[in-house]
Motif scaffolding. Sequence first.
Motif, PDB file in Angstrom:
ATOM      1  N   GLU B   3     -10.198   0.948  -1.056  1.00  0.00           N
ATOM      2  CA  GLU B   3     -10.022   2.214  -0.351  1.00  0.00           C
ATOM      3  C   GLU B   3     -11.377   2.904  -0.142  1.00  0.00           C
ATOM      4  N   ALA B   4     -12.183   2.876  -1.208  1.00  0.00           N
ATOM      5  CA  ALA B   4     -13.485   3.547  -1.117  1.00  0.00           C
ATOM      6  C   ALA B   4     -14.355   2.918  -0.037  1.00  0.00           C
ATOM      7  N   GLN B   5     -14.309   1.583   0.042  1.00  0.00           N
ATOM      8  CA  GLN B   5     -15.112   0.898   1.070  1.00  0.00           C
ATOM      9  C   GLN B   5     -14.611   1.243   2.475  1.00  0.00           C
ATOM     10  N   ILE B   6     -13.274   1.276   2.609  1.00  0.00           N
ATOM     11  CA  ILE B   6     -12.694   1.616   3.910  1.00  0.00           C
ATOM     12  C   ILE B   6     -13.161   3.008   4.328  1.00  0.00           C
ATOM     13  N   ILE B   7     -13.078   3.942   3.388  1.00  0.00           N
ATOM     14  CA  ILE B   7     -13.443   5.326   3.711  1.00  0.00           C
ATOM     15  C   ILE B   7     -14.910   5.408   4.108  1.00  0.00           C
ATOM     16  N   GLU B   8     -15.742   4.751   3.335  1.00  0.00           N
ATOM     17  CA  GLU B   8     -17.184   4.794   3.605  1.00  0.00           C
ATOM     18  C   GLU B   8     -17.491   4.195   4.985  1.00  0.00           C
ATOM     19  N   THR B   9     -16.873   3.038   5.240  1.00  0.00           N
ATOM     20  CA  THR B   9     -17.125   2.382   6.527  1.00  0.00           C
ATOM     21  C   THR B   9     -16.605   3.240   7.681  1.00  0.00           C
ATOM     22  N   LEU B  10     -15.462   3.843   7.447  1.00  0.00           N
ATOM     23  CA  LEU B  10     -14.878   4.681   8.504  1.00  0.00           C
ATOM     24  C   LEU B  10     -15.791   5.853   8.844  1.00  0.00           C
ATOM     25  N   LEU B  11     -16.315   6.490   7.798  1.00  0.00           N
ATOM     26  CA  LEU B  11     -17.174   7.651   8.041  1.00  0.00           C
ATOM     27  C   LEU B  11     -18.405   7.249   8.850  1.00  0.00           C
ATOM     28  N   GLU B  12     -18.939   6.059   8.547  1.00  0.00           N
ATOM     29  CA  GLU B  12     -20.077   5.555   9.328  1.00  0.00           C
ATOM     30  C   GLU B  12     -19.657   5.247  10.765  1.00  0.00           C
ATOM     31  N   PHE B  13     -18.484   4.646  10.853  1.00  0.00           N
ATOM     32  CA  PHE B  13     -17.970   4.231  12.168  1.00  0.00           C
ATOM     33  C   PHE B  13     -17.789   5.454  13.070  1.00  0.00           C
ATOM     34  N   ILE B  14     -17.230   6.512  12.466  1.00  0.00           N
ATOM     35  CA  ILE B  14     -16.972   7.736  13.226  1.00  0.00           C
ATOM     36  C   ILE B  14     -18.284   8.413  13.623  1.00  0.00           C
ATOM     37  N   ALA B  15     -19.242   8.342  12.705  1.00  0.00           N
ATOM     38  CA  ALA B  15     -20.525   9.012  12.962  1.00  0.00           C
ATOM     39  C   ALA B  15     -21.345   8.310  14.036  1.00  0.00           C
ATOM     40  N   ALA B  16     -21.065   7.025  14.248  1.00  0.00           N
ATOM     41  CA  ALA B  16     -21.818   6.278  15.261  1.00  0.00           C
ATOM     42  C   ALA B  16     -21.526   6.835  16.650  1.00  0.00           C
ATOM     43  N   ALA B  33      -5.615  -5.710   7.366  1.00  0.00           N
ATOM     44  CA  ALA B  33      -5.495  -6.528   6.145  1.00  0.00           C
ATOM     45  C   ALA B  33      -5.307  -5.624   4.916  1.00  0.00           C
ATOM     46  N   TYR B  34      -6.041  -4.515   4.906  1.00  0.00           N
ATOM     47  CA  TYR B  34      -5.935  -3.562   3.789  1.00  0.00           C
ATOM     48  C   TYR B  34      -4.521  -2.974   3.739  1.00  0.00           C
ATOM     49  N   GLN B  35      -3.996  -2.558   4.897  1.00  0.00           N
ATOM     50  CA  GLN B  35      -2.667  -1.956   4.929  1.00  0.00           C
ATOM     51  C   GLN B  35      -1.584  -2.985   4.609  1.00  0.00           C
ATOM     52  N   PHE B  36      -1.773  -4.194   5.092  1.00  0.00           N
ATOM     53  CA  PHE B  36      -0.819  -5.262   4.823  1.00  0.00           C
ATOM     54  C   PHE B  36      -0.733  -5.515   3.317  1.00  0.00           C
ATOM     55  N   GLU B  37      -1.862  -5.456   2.684  1.00  0.00           N
ATOM     56  CA  GLU B  37      -1.897  -5.760   1.256  1.00  0.00           C
ATOM     57  C   GLU B  37      -1.349  -4.614   0.404  1.00  0.00           C
ATOM     58  N   ASN B  38      -1.651  -3.393   0.806  1.00  0.00           N
ATOM     59  CA  ASN B  38      -1.356  -2.251  -0.068  1.00  0.00           C
ATOM     60  C   ASN B  38      -0.134  -1.422   0.306  1.00  0.00           C
ATOM     61  N   ASN B  39       0.400  -1.671   1.477  1.00  0.00           N
ATOM     62  CA  ASN B  39       1.523  -0.873   1.946  1.00  0.00           C
ATOM     63  C   ASN B  39       2.737  -1.814   2.025  1.00  0.00           C
ATOM     64  N   ALA B  40       3.536  -1.818   0.946  1.00  0.00           N
ATOM     65  CA  ALA B  40       4.585  -2.839   0.820  1.00  0.00           C
ATOM     66  C   ALA B  40       5.617  -2.810   1.961  1.00  0.00           C
ATOM     67  N   PRO B  41       6.150  -1.643   2.330  1.00  0.00           N
ATOM     68  CA  PRO B  41       7.130  -1.657   3.432  1.00  0.00           C
ATOM     69  C   PRO B  41       6.515  -2.165   4.734  1.00  0.00           C
ATOM     70  N   TYR B  42       5.232  -1.847   4.955  1.00  0.00           N
ATOM     71  CA  TYR B  42       4.578  -2.314   6.180  1.00  0.00           C
ATOM     72  C   TYR B  42       4.426  -3.832   6.138  1.00  0.00           C
ATOM     73  N   GLN B  43       4.130  -4.334   4.961  1.00  0.00           N
ATOM     74  CA  GLN B  43       4.005  -5.791   4.853  1.00  0.00           C
ATOM     75  C   GLN B  43       5.330  -6.482   5.206  1.00  0.00           C
ATOM     76  N   ARG B  44       6.425  -5.892   4.688  1.00  0.00           N
ATOM     77  CA  ARG B  44       7.739  -6.483   5.013  1.00  0.00           C
ATOM     78  C   ARG B  44       7.990  -6.419   6.519  1.00  0.00           C
ATOM     79  N   PHE B  45       7.636  -5.289   7.103  1.00  0.00           N
ATOM     80  CA  PHE B  45       7.804  -5.099   8.543  1.00  0.00           C
ATOM     81  C   PHE B  45       7.031  -6.170   9.314  1.00  0.00           C
ATOM     82  N   CYS B  46       5.796  -6.410   8.887  1.00  0.00           N
ATOM     83  CA  CYS B  46       4.960  -7.410   9.568  1.00  0.00           C
ATOM     84  C   CYS B  46       5.515  -8.816   9.369  1.00  0.00           C
ATOM     85  N   ARG B  47       5.966  -9.083   8.155  1.00  0.00           N
ATOM     86  CA  ARG B  47       6.480 -10.433   7.874  1.00  0.00           C
ATOM     87  C   ARG B  47       7.728 -10.706   8.709  1.00  0.00           C
ATOM     88  N   GLN B  48       8.548  -9.668   8.865  1.00  0.00           N
ATOM     89  CA  GLN B  48       9.746  -9.849   9.671  1.00  0.00           C
ATOM     90  C   GLN B  48       9.364 -10.215  11.108  1.00  0.00           C
TER      91      GLN B  48
END
Lengths: 483, 359
Positions: B3-16, B33-48
Amino acid sequence: MTLKAGYLPGVSDDDIEWQTLSYNRDGQAIDVRVPLLSDEQMKHLSAHIKEKSRHYLKSLPVSDITAIIDTAITRLLDRNNAYRQQAEEYLPLITGYDAEMIRLGLTGYLKTFRQPELRRFIAEDFANPKLLDEFQPLPKGGYGRAYGPDLLAHIWAGNVPGLPLWSLISGLLVKAGNIGKVASAEPLMASWFTQLIAEIDPELGECLAVVWWKGGDVEQEQALLNQADLVVAYGNNETLQQIRDRTPITTRCLTYSHKVSFGMISKTALDMGKAWEVAHQAAFDIVRYDQQGCYSPHVFFVERGGAVTPQEFSQYVANELDCFEEKYPRRTLTIEEAGGVAAWRQSEEMKAFADESNSLISNDGGTWSIAYSAAVEDLVPSGLNRTAKVIAVDQLDDVAARIAPYKAFLQTVGVAAPPAELHRLAGLLGAVGVTRISALEHMTTPEAGWHHDGRFNLLDLVTMTEVERSAEIASEAFPNYVD
Amino acid sequence: MTEAQIIETLLEFIAADSAGENEFNAFALQIFAYQFENNAPYQRFCRQREKTPRTVHSWQAIPAVPINGYKYLTLTCCDPEVAERVFMTSGTTKDGVRGKCHHPTLEVYDASMTTAFRQRFMQDHDTIRMGILFPTEQAMPNSSLAHYLALALSEFGSEGSRYLLTDDGLDIEQLFSELDRAVQTGEPYALLGASFSFVHIMDEMERLGKSVNLPQGSRILDTGGFKGQSRELELDEFYDLLQARFGVPRDQCINMYGMTELSTEFYDWGNSTCPSVKSGPHWIRSRIVNPLTGLELPKGEMGVLVHCDLAHFNCVSSILTEDAGIEVDNGFLLLGRAEGAEAKGCSMAVDEFLKAAQG
């Protein structure tokens, strides 16, 4: 291609402003010119219709009227007739419905207005139909006669082909002069029918008019409401409320609002031999006019305990819908309609996803969808346009209590159940406000003489003039032969 | 990524300053990939849908969750208990449940908002005196719009900026005094709020025979449409009225299009012509699809909008909306909610039924 809608006796076409409605379905464009009357012209037209209906229609015996309507209907049933051919050619383009579905639908619908059916229609409301022709002795004493209004205003809505004929023919049967406002979604059928009547009996043609204005045009609407003796209006509650609010207090306003209908399937109808046929019938009711009618089913309550489970039944219906899609493809939807279907489908899909007792079956193109719920759910309309829900219940008898809160919106229930159960359910359903119970496959084709929304279609249109017994007795004192 | 890496990268991405297709795509796939791994209902949705980070190679192919999904599923990567803020959707289920968007931190949301707001609304101003026609964040802690407007005021409002809605409703005297002050001093003024609030104000101004000619550089931001909370106006009529009542030219009347289910907003470049062209910053991309098949439509054809908002990293980035739109050069035309059109016959539609049943 340009067609003309409307019918305006006593008004010259040249004096009227014409507008053009354009339709474009699957690349086939068609324009329909519709008349837009000024306030003054509406007044003039109303006066003309009132005058003609007073002097001609009121003295025409009902049997003559039914004969004229019968002639018109017979011509419309004849596939070689020019009007019929126009209807078959252009109604699919205007409404988008499958041509074959319209052809079959028209025939079935028009058949309910032939002379024997019209007589049945009258007999449903008048034990003595001669009440419409002359004073008749009344059981309570005295004499009575039923009078239709001089000017009955119809405000029609919707794209189900030919639906306006219902109230128009009802108006004619009670000898009313009629001005009908057609909907932009289907302005033609009422116009053609009126022209046809005028060809058969030009004098009767002078008692009928078909007008148009853009839905919601208050000024136009007001002009007609001010002149009418009685108003019959169709539409959603909001529209109807506005119409009722603007109708002068001395004018009666009969409103037919949008309704919800559903099906009920008993476990005894779910044996291996019968379930497919029942599913076929249920699917037909969904397919017919893409659920645009008030009698179209949104939900099917299916009883557990049969050889075929409710969930399996939902799969059967899905299969039948898929077959129907080949035979009668669903019409192309507008983006709004597609949005409605998509929102319903996505909601059902998410529900199914969150709770495994739900499921959703749909085809890739999204032209039909069937949702299934194992949990008891309330009655909620579907996304329309071939979307429906199967809800499993332990006993059909329990359904009535669940739908009771929606009394104001209920109309037809299609029932597949054995006789004793049918009659028991009828009692339960009638008590909570259902006004029509039909077989499956017949939900969208009410029989001749049905009582739309439980009302007396003809009786509601007339006023009675009664000569009381006291007047008769008193009159005996005054003849010159009195002793 | 964590999560920390995502946030850091996002802040850089937005600032660009910008992001090319490849950069956007690569980062979108990482977030997926991050959401698929950490968000269980979303993973089920994607797998379906038979989609996993292994099989998805473009941001367009990331499964988009219907916005309805928030009503039925808890779509979050972080533990919902530790979220810094929860924004709730306006739509509810039959049982009155509202969808929730969890934000483990508002840092990304705020960076996204302020960066785009500066570019699109502030343009050549650093600050401007503002009047906010919406309740405060304290009054509506679960409203993303309340937070958005609070941020606008705190980051870009010059001294004297204030809320013009009180607990008792619109403070019309304060509003008029602000407007008069702007006219007298010649200092540009900005009014921001819900579209329907502007309708109420303009109705009131009409009643009182009030109109002003705000100084050059003044601007208006409206959002959210009328939603049955005021009379419905055609867009052209609405912007004509704004111009007439406040003296703010239509090209300085900006409409913001946002939703609780996103962390980024879209803007137009004024409303000289309606519908205006909407676009978002470089960390959000949109597609127009057929609502029934989900297939992308050719440019120029009407469909519904699917957004892929990288800043909405904790829930799901790709959502399928119910908003109708058309892709055009430099953005899309927003054509309002593709709401369940009423039946063309006499059958009842869901919206009408719910309205009637609530009576």
